[in-house]
Design an enzyme around this catalytic site. Structure first.
Site, PDB file in Angstrom:
ATOM      1  N   ASP A 128      26.876  63.627  27.003  1.00 49.17           N
ATOM      2  CA  ASP A 128      27.111  63.448  25.571  1.00 49.17           C
ATOM      3  C   ASP A 128      27.729  64.744  25.069  1.00 49.17           C
ATOM      4  OD1 ASP A 128      27.026  63.151  22.788  1.00 49.17           O
ATOM      5  OD2 ASP A 128      25.169  61.988  22.873  1.00 49.17           O
ATOM      6  N   ILE A 187      22.855  68.199  21.845  1.00 46.03           N
ATOM      7  CA  ILE A 187      21.586  67.937  21.153  1.00 46.03           C
ATOM      8  C   ILE A 187      21.888  67.519  19.719  1.00 46.03           C
ATOM      9  CG2 ILE A 187      19.369  68.881  20.415  1.00 46.03           C
ATOM     10  CD1 ILE A 187      19.592  70.880  22.736  1.00 46.03           C
ATOM     11  N   HIS A 188      21.494  66.310  19.385  1.00 48.32           N
ATOM     12  CA  HIS A 188      21.668  65.770  18.040  1.00 48.32           C
ATOM     13  C   HIS A 188      20.477  64.862  17.758  1.00 48.32           C
ATOM     14  CE1 HIS A 188      22.994  62.009  19.915  1.00 48.32           C
ATOM     15  NE2 HIS A 188      23.701  62.789  20.728  1.00 48.32           N
ATOM     16  N   GLY A 189      20.487  64.148  16.671  1.00 54.23           N
ATOM     17  CA  GLY A 189      19.332  63.356  16.247  1.00 54.23           C
ATOM     18  C   GLY A 189      18.756  62.441  17.300  1.00 54.23           C
ATOM     19  N   ALA A 247      17.234  64.566  20.190  1.00 56.87           N
ATOM     20  CA  ALA A 247      16.067  65.347  19.777  1.00 56.87           C
ATOM     21  C   ALA A 247      14.866  64.496  19.400  1.00 56.87           C
ATOM     22  CB  ALA A 247      16.446  66.255  18.608  1.00 56.87           C
TER      23      ALA A 247
END
Length: 163
Positions: A9, A13-15, A18
């Site tokens: 991806d 690190i994104h919503g 996480a």
């Protein structure tokens, strides 16, 4: 190293990562494996600070992953590996890192790439990397979010006939 989840991806690190994927696999440590990101101190700091509470983040080059993969210190650590592209996955697999599957969550469109799904764009080099991983028996599944149905990447590629 107890690799629970491997994802490509380019947002890293994104919503979704996480909050959903980390909880689903009870992740203790996220390893962002990227030569490019290790050379960008601002992005590296932002990723380390984006970790959910109780989860450690390290940004490392592929060579470092190979070194620590065999280190007994990490044998029981539940790890998520995040990559920005399939090429660095190929490099660690060729050096003995083993995992059963890869989730392809997002690969942005760029010049020379063609859209495979609404979230995954590939070029010829990406296809070759994925073909190599498939020959090693690694499941390649496309899901942007956990609630999406799994789509087998190689099936999508064969149906689209992109290149």
């Amino acid at each position: 190293m107890d690799i629970q989840f491997v994802r490509i991806d380019d947002r890293l690190i994104h919503g979704q990562v996480a909050t959903v994927w980390v909880k689903k696999f009870n992740i203790e440590r996220i390893l962002v494996v990227s030569e490019e990101v290790t050379k960008n101190p601002v992005r590296k700091i932002m990723l380390e600070q984006a970790a959910p509470p109780g989860v450690f983040v390290n940004v490392i080059p592929p060579s470092k992953l190979v070194d620590i993969y065999f280190d007994p210190l990490f044998i029981s650590t539940k790890v998520m590996l995040l990559f920005t592209n399939p090429h660095e996955l190929v490099s660690v697999v060729k050096q003995g890192v083993v995992f059963p599957s890869v989730n392809i969550g997002g690969m942005s469109f760029a010049t020379g790439k063609k859209m495979l799904t609404n979230a995954v764009a590939v070029n010829q080099a990406d296809l070759e990397a994925f073909e190599y991983l498939a020959t090693k028996g690694i499941e390649l599944e496309v899901r942007k979010v956990f609630s999406d149905s799994k789509q087998q990447l190689m099936d999508l590629i064969s149906k689209k006939k992109l290149f």
